[in-house]
Design an enzyme around this catalytic site. Structure first.
Site, PDB file in Angstrom:
ATOM      1  N   GLY A  10      -5.905  -5.683  -8.411  1.00 31.25           N
ATOM      2  CA  GLY A  10      -4.490  -5.731  -8.033  1.00 31.25           C
ATOM      3  C   GLY A  10      -4.166  -6.940  -7.163  1.00 31.25           C
ATOM      4  N   PHE A  80      -8.094  -0.194  -1.864  1.00 34.54           N
ATOM      5  CA  PHE A  80      -6.732  -0.641  -2.202  1.00 34.54           C
ATOM      6  C   PHE A  80      -6.109   0.179  -3.322  1.00 34.54           C
ATOM      7  CE2 PHE A  80      -9.034  -4.413  -0.721  1.00 34.54           C
ATOM      8  CZ  PHE A  80      -8.163  -4.909   0.232  1.00 34.54           C
ATOM      9  N   LYS A  84       2.293   2.265  -5.807  1.00 30.91           N
ATOM     10  CA  LYS A  84       3.063   1.765  -4.657  1.00 30.91           C
ATOM     11  C   LYS A  84       4.569   1.617  -4.887  1.00 30.91           C
ATOM     12  CE  LYS A  84       2.471  -3.065  -5.864  1.00 30.91           C
ATOM     13  NZ  LYS A  84       2.311  -4.444  -5.460  1.00 30.91           N
ATOM     14  N   SER A 124       0.427   1.242   5.466  1.00 33.27           N
ATOM     15  CA  SER A 124       1.652   0.471   5.301  1.00 33.27           C
ATOM     16  C   SER A 124       2.580   0.691   6.490  1.00 33.27           C
ATOM     17  CB  SER A 124       2.355   0.958   4.026  1.00 33.27           C
ATOM     18  OG  SER A 124       3.679   0.485   3.965  1.00 33.27           O
ATOM     19  N   TYR A 148       5.923   8.180  -1.557  1.00 29.20           N
ATOM     20  CA  TYR A 148       4.926   7.115  -1.389  1.00 29.20           C
ATOM     21  C   TYR A 148       4.506   7.017   0.081  1.00 29.20           C
ATOM     22  CZ  TYR A 148       3.131   2.420  -0.542  1.00 29.20           C
ATOM     23  OH  TYR A 148       2.368   1.359  -0.101  1.00 29.20           O
ATOM     24  N   LYS A 152       0.766   7.812   2.265  1.00 28.94           N
ATOM     25  CA  LYS A 152       0.083   6.963   3.266  1.00 28.94           C
ATOM     26  C   LYS A 152      -0.148   7.759   4.555  1.00 28.94           C
ATOM     27  CE  LYS A 152      -0.366   3.270   0.811  1.00 28.94           C
ATOM     28  NZ  LYS A 152      -1.695   2.979   0.277  1.00 28.94           N
ATOM     29  N   ASN A 197      10.664  -4.617  -7.960  1.00 26.91           N
ATOM     30  CA  ASN A 197      11.370  -3.868  -6.925  1.00 26.91           C
ATOM     31  C   ASN A 197      11.452  -4.674  -5.647  1.00 26.91           C
ATOM     32  OD1 ASN A 197      11.519  -1.342  -8.356  1.00 26.91           O
ATOM     33  ND2 ASN A 197       9.310  -1.167  -8.056  1.00 26.91           N
ATOM     34  N   PRO A 292      19.588   2.519  -1.108  1.00 24.76           N
ATOM     35  CA  PRO A 292      19.335   3.747  -0.342  1.00 24.76           C
ATOM     36  C   PRO A 292      17.895   3.755   0.181  1.00 24.76           C
ATOM     37  CG  PRO A 292      20.312   4.267  -2.474  1.00 24.76           C
ATOM     38  CD  PRO A 292      20.020   2.800  -2.489  1.00 24.76           C
ATOM     39  N   ASP A 294      16.685   1.900   2.570  1.00 23.81           N
ATOM     40  CA  ASP A 294      16.308   0.671   3.280  1.00 23.81           C
ATOM     41  C   ASP A 294      16.674   0.756   4.756  1.00 23.81           C
ATOM     42  OD1 ASP A 294      15.144  -0.673   1.233  1.00 23.81           O
ATOM     43  OD2 ASP A 294      16.771  -2.134   0.949  1.00 23.81           O
TER      44      ASP A 294
HETATM   45  P1  NAD Z   1      -1.401  -3.298  -6.944  1.00 21.51           P
HETATM   46  O1  NAD Z   1      -0.709  -2.282  -7.763  1.00 21.51           O
HETATM   47  O2  NAD Z   1      -1.256  -4.724  -7.311  1.00 21.51           O
HETATM   48  O3  NAD Z   1      -2.966  -2.961  -6.882  1.00 21.51           O
HETATM   49  C1  NAD Z   1      -3.461  -1.651  -6.884  1.00 21.51           C
HETATM   50  C2  NAD Z   1      -4.618  -1.608  -7.883  1.00 21.51           C
HETATM   51  O4  NAD Z   1      -5.178  -0.304  -7.883  1.00 21.51           O
HETATM   52  C3  NAD Z   1      -4.203  -1.924  -9.316  1.00 21.51           C
HETATM   53  O5  NAD Z   1      -5.073  -2.897  -9.853  1.00 21.51           O
HETATM   54  C4  NAD Z   1      -4.327  -0.590 -10.036  1.00 21.51           C
HETATM   55  O6  NAD Z   1      -4.689  -0.776 -11.394  1.00 21.51           O
HETATM   56  C5  NAD Z   1      -5.409   0.100  -9.225  1.00 21.51           C
HETATM   57  N1  NAD Z   1      -5.369   1.566  -9.219  1.00 21.51           N
HETATM   58  C6  NAD Z   1      -4.299   2.372  -8.965  1.00 21.51           C
HETATM   59  N2  NAD Z   1      -4.681   3.662  -9.028  1.00 21.51           N
HETATM   60  C7  NAD Z   1      -6.002   3.677  -9.300  1.00 21.51           C
HETATM   61  C8  NAD Z   1      -6.954   4.695  -9.464  1.00 21.51           C
HETATM   62  N3  NAD Z   1      -6.621   5.987  -9.417  1.00 21.51           N
HETATM   63  N4  NAD Z   1      -8.244   4.358  -9.721  1.00 21.51           N
HETATM   64  C9  NAD Z   1      -8.597   3.061  -9.808  1.00 21.51           C
HETATM   65  N5  NAD Z   1      -7.735   2.047  -9.670  1.00 21.51           N
HETATM   66  C10 NAD Z   1      -6.451   2.355  -9.418  1.00 21.51           C
HETATM   67  O7  NAD Z   1      -0.956  -3.062  -5.431  1.00 21.51           O
HETATM   68  P2  NAD Z   1      -1.189  -3.965  -4.153  1.00 21.51           P
HETATM   69  O8  NAD Z   1       0.096  -4.588  -3.791  1.00 21.51           O
HETATM   70  O9  NAD Z   1      -2.370  -4.826  -4.336  1.00 21.51           O
HETATM   71  O10 NAD Z   1      -1.475  -2.822  -3.075  1.00 21.51           O
HETATM   72  C11 NAD Z   1      -2.787  -2.440  -2.725  1.00 21.51           C
HETATM   73  C12 NAD Z   1      -2.719  -1.313  -1.721  1.00 21.51           C
HETATM   74  O11 NAD Z   1      -1.990  -1.746  -0.579  1.00 21.51           O
HETATM   75  C13 NAD Z   1      -1.992  -0.059  -2.222  1.00 21.51           C
HETATM   76  O12 NAD Z   1      -2.663   1.076  -1.733  1.00 21.51           O
HETATM   77  C14 NAD Z   1      -0.616  -0.167  -1.610  1.00 21.51           C
HETATM   78  O13 NAD Z   1      -0.026   1.088  -1.412  1.00 21.51           O
HETATM   79  C15 NAD Z   1      -0.946  -0.838  -0.283  1.00 21.51           C
HETATM   80  N6  NAD Z   1       0.214  -1.568   0.285  1.00 21.51           N
HETATM   81  C16 NAD Z   1       0.795  -2.537  -0.475  1.00 21.51           C
HETATM   82  C17 NAD Z   1       1.909  -3.216   0.030  1.00 21.51           C
HETATM   83  C18 NAD Z   1       2.590  -4.291  -0.783  1.00 21.51           C
HETATM   84  O14 NAD Z   1       3.700  -4.659  -0.432  1.00 21.51           O
HETATM   85  N7  NAD Z   1       2.003  -4.825  -1.841  1.00 21.51           N
HETATM   86  C19 NAD Z   1       2.396  -2.899   1.310  1.00 21.51           C
HETATM   87  C20 NAD Z   1       1.743  -1.919   2.047  1.00 21.51           C
HETATM   88  C21 NAD Z   1       0.635  -1.260   1.525  1.00 21.51           C
HETATM   89  C1  UD1 Z   2       9.370  -1.808   0.125  1.00 19.18           C
HETATM   90  C2  UD1 Z   2       9.252  -0.318   0.266  1.00 19.18           C
HETATM   91  C3  UD1 Z   2       8.081  -0.018   1.201  1.00 19.18           C
HETATM   92  C4  UD1 Z   2       6.805  -0.628   0.626  1.00 19.18           C
HETATM   93  C5  UD1 Z   2       7.016  -2.120   0.420  1.00 19.18           C
HETATM   94  C6  UD1 Z   2       5.855  -2.757  -0.279  1.00 19.18           C
HETATM   95  C7  UD1 Z   2      11.479   0.622  -0.090  1.00 19.18           C
HETATM   96  C8  UD1 Z   2      12.642   1.305   0.545  1.00 19.18           C
HETATM   97  N1  UD1 Z   2      10.507   0.234   0.756  1.00 19.18           N
HETATM   98  O1  UD1 Z   2       9.556  -2.347   1.435  1.00 19.18           O
HETATM   99  O2  UD1 Z   2       7.915   1.379   1.326  1.00 19.18           O
HETATM  100  O3  UD1 Z   2       5.714  -0.425   1.519  1.00 19.18           O
HETATM  101  O4  UD1 Z   2       8.183  -2.345  -0.399  1.00 19.18           O
HETATM  102  O5  UD1 Z   2       5.750  -2.354  -1.597  1.00 19.18           O
HETATM  103  O6  UD1 Z   2      11.417   0.454  -1.298  1.00 19.18           O
HETATM  104  N2  UD1 Z   2      15.852  -6.846  -1.248  1.00 19.18           N
HETATM  105  C9  UD1 Z   2      16.980  -7.359  -1.819  1.00 19.18           C
HETATM  106  N3  UD1 Z   2      17.008  -7.510  -3.169  1.00 19.18           N
HETATM  107  C10 UD1 Z   2      15.957  -7.168  -3.975  1.00 19.18           C
HETATM  108  C11 UD1 Z   2      14.799  -6.636  -3.371  1.00 19.18           C
HETATM  109  C12 UD1 Z   2      14.788  -6.477  -2.001  1.00 19.18           C
HETATM  110  O7  UD1 Z   2      17.945  -7.679  -1.130  1.00 19.18           O
HETATM  111  O8  UD1 Z   2      16.053  -7.310  -5.203  1.00 19.18           O
HETATM  112  C13 UD1 Z   2      15.803  -6.728   0.226  1.00 19.18           C
HETATM  113  C14 UD1 Z   2      15.603  -5.320   0.737  1.00 19.18           C
HETATM  114  O9  UD1 Z   2      16.832  -4.685   0.905  1.00 19.18           O
HETATM  115  C15 UD1 Z   2      14.866  -5.588   2.051  1.00 19.18           C
HETATM  116  C16 UD1 Z   2      14.052  -6.867   1.772  1.00 19.18           C
HETATM  117  O10 UD1 Z   2      14.686  -7.484   0.657  1.00 19.18           O
HETATM  118  O11 UD1 Z   2      15.782  -5.866   3.079  1.00 19.18           O
HETATM  119  C17 UD1 Z   2      12.613  -6.578   1.423  1.00 19.18           C
HETATM  120  O12 UD1 Z   2      12.567  -5.643   0.356  1.00 19.18           O
HETATM  121  P1  UD1 Z   2      11.208  -5.258  -0.385  1.00 19.18           P
HETATM  122  O13 UD1 Z   2      10.488  -6.474  -0.792  1.00 19.18           O
HETATM  123  O14 UD1 Z   2      11.540  -4.252  -1.441  1.00 19.18           O
HETATM  124  O15 UD1 Z   2      10.338  -4.579   0.774  1.00 19.18           O
HETATM  125  P2  UD1 Z   2      10.710  -3.349   1.743  1.00 19.18           P
HETATM  126  O16 UD1 Z   2      11.984  -2.724   1.379  1.00 19.18           O
HETATM  127  O17 UD1 Z   2      10.542  -3.831   3.124  1.00 19.18           O
END
Ligand code: NAD
Ligand code: UD1
Length: 334
Positions: A10, A80, A84, A124, A148, A152, A197, A292, A294
């Protein structure tokens, strides 16, 4: 000795593989590829000059985990693997509890059985819910605003329970703020399926002409320019924080909970303009209704990570924008 990286194909896990291989560790990746591709393993190998071992499989598969722990000399796990997407978690909560909480339980039970008790877990900033103030410190109250976030919270609690029962565990619960950016090689990065997203991939795809316009969710927040403020952290800095945590756990047996952020709040409009400036591109946008769920602002108090881990984020907003764009451009030629 090897590090087991669950979810290593990932976005964040692949960068963690790079930092671990570069630091001299052997790496075993376990990923079921539900949100990634195996090609990532080759790309990591291209960057590092050597490949992690890749096992396609699920963290909920206890038999597979048992065989992994007996086949490889695993000394620690970076966990990881998880789902998400906040919106999807509201629509299909069971899927999230089963994968994120159920999967973690299976993993921890198999770690315990194999006497592997060093773990770095991806938590997170979502566990802070809607914080009363910023910057957010680790002792702020926790709450969940969606399934979600609740997964966590639950995994954090399970880890606390494990540590209380058996202080032989060494656990880091790392609370990420908003990870963005990509490796400077342009070979690995965030690859969302369908309409993104999150802000940064949406900005990139708009700049690349894949999306016509970025919708900015809300221009009437109580922030300096009315748009939402977040703490964006470069993924390469984030994974450096994981390495620092792993090395810390090697010397200190404990349950550690730290924020990984920059400590700087950046608004959506600031990010859009930084992206345009850094990459000499155009990001058309429109301000629409708030999304909604945010919150107005969210950024980290990073003092604990600085003090305990001797770690701090060093990459700038410009680095985040340039590296994301390089990755986006490389997707076009794929
Ligand atoms: P990602 O989706 O890119 O990576 C997650 C990986 O886990 C993927 O490759 C997926 O195929 C694998 N996976 C999911 N479920 C699985 C399972 N049951 N068994 C084996 N593999 C599985 O996500 P990421 O952005 O790299 O996030 C990694 C971790 O960090 C997640 O736990 C996520 O919740 C956490 N996190 C991410 C963010 C973010 O903004 N990206 C923020 C806070 C926390
Ligand atoms: C979101 C998740 C959070 C998650 C994180 C990482 C929600 C409510 N929160 O955080 O739980 O841990 O992603 O996956 O979904 N924005 C725009 N236009 C867009 C997208 C985002 O204006 O098309 C704005 C949002 O309103 C926010 C900022 O950009 O103010 C960041 O958004 P985003 O990247 O989705 O992260 P979080 O909302 O902080």
């Amino acid at each position: 000795m090897s590090i087991l990286v669950t979810g290593g194909c990932g976005f964040i896990g692949s960068h963690a593989c790079v930092v671990l291989l570069d630091a001299g560790y052997d790496v075993v990746v376990l990923d079921n590829l539900c949100n990634s591709t195996r090609e990532v393993v080759e790309r990591v190998a291209q960057i590092c000059g050597r490949a992690p071992i890749f096992v396609e499989g699920d963290i909920r598969d206890a038999i597979l985990l048992e065989s992994l722990f007996s086949e490889y000399e695993i000394s620690a796990v970076m966990h990881f693997a998880g789902l998400k997407a906040v919106g999807e978690s509201v629509a299909q909560p069971e899927k999230y509890y089963d994968n994120n909480v159920g999967g973690s339980r299976v993993l921890f039970a198999e770690m315990q059985a194999a006497e592997v008790k060093t773990l770095v877990f991806s938590s997170s900033a979502t566990v802070y819910g809607d914080p009363a103030s910023v910057p957010i410190a680790e002792d702020f109250p926790r709450s969940a605003t969606n399934p979600y976030g609740d997964t966590k919270l639950q995994v954090e609690d399970i880890l606390e329970g494990l540590y209380q029962q058996d202080s032989g565990w060494c656990i880091a619960r790392l609370r990420y703020f908003n990870p963005v950016g990509a490796h400077t090689s342009g070979l690995i990065g965030e690859d969302p399926d369908g309409i993104p997203n999150n802000l940064m991939p949406f900005i990139s795809q708009t700049a690349a002409g894949i999306r016509p316009v970025l919708s900015i969710f809300g221009g009437d927040y109580d922030t300096p320019d009315g748009t939402g403020v977040r703490d964006y952290i470069h993924v390469v800095d984030l994974v450096a924080g994981h390495l620092a945590a792993l090395e810390y756990l090697d010397k200190n047996q404990q349950l550690l909970t730290v924020n990984l952020g920059t400590g700087q709040g950046v608004s959506v409009l600031e990010m859009v303009h930084a992206y345009e400036r850094a990459n000499q591109c155009n990001v058309p946008y429109q301000i629409v209704n708030r999304r909604p769920g945010d919150i107005a602002e969210c950024w980290a108090d990073t003092r604990l990570a600085n003090q305990i881990l001797g770690w701090q984020a060093i990459r700038t907003l410009d680095d985040m924008c340039r590296d994301t764009w390089r990755w986006q451009q490389s997707r076009k030629s794929k």
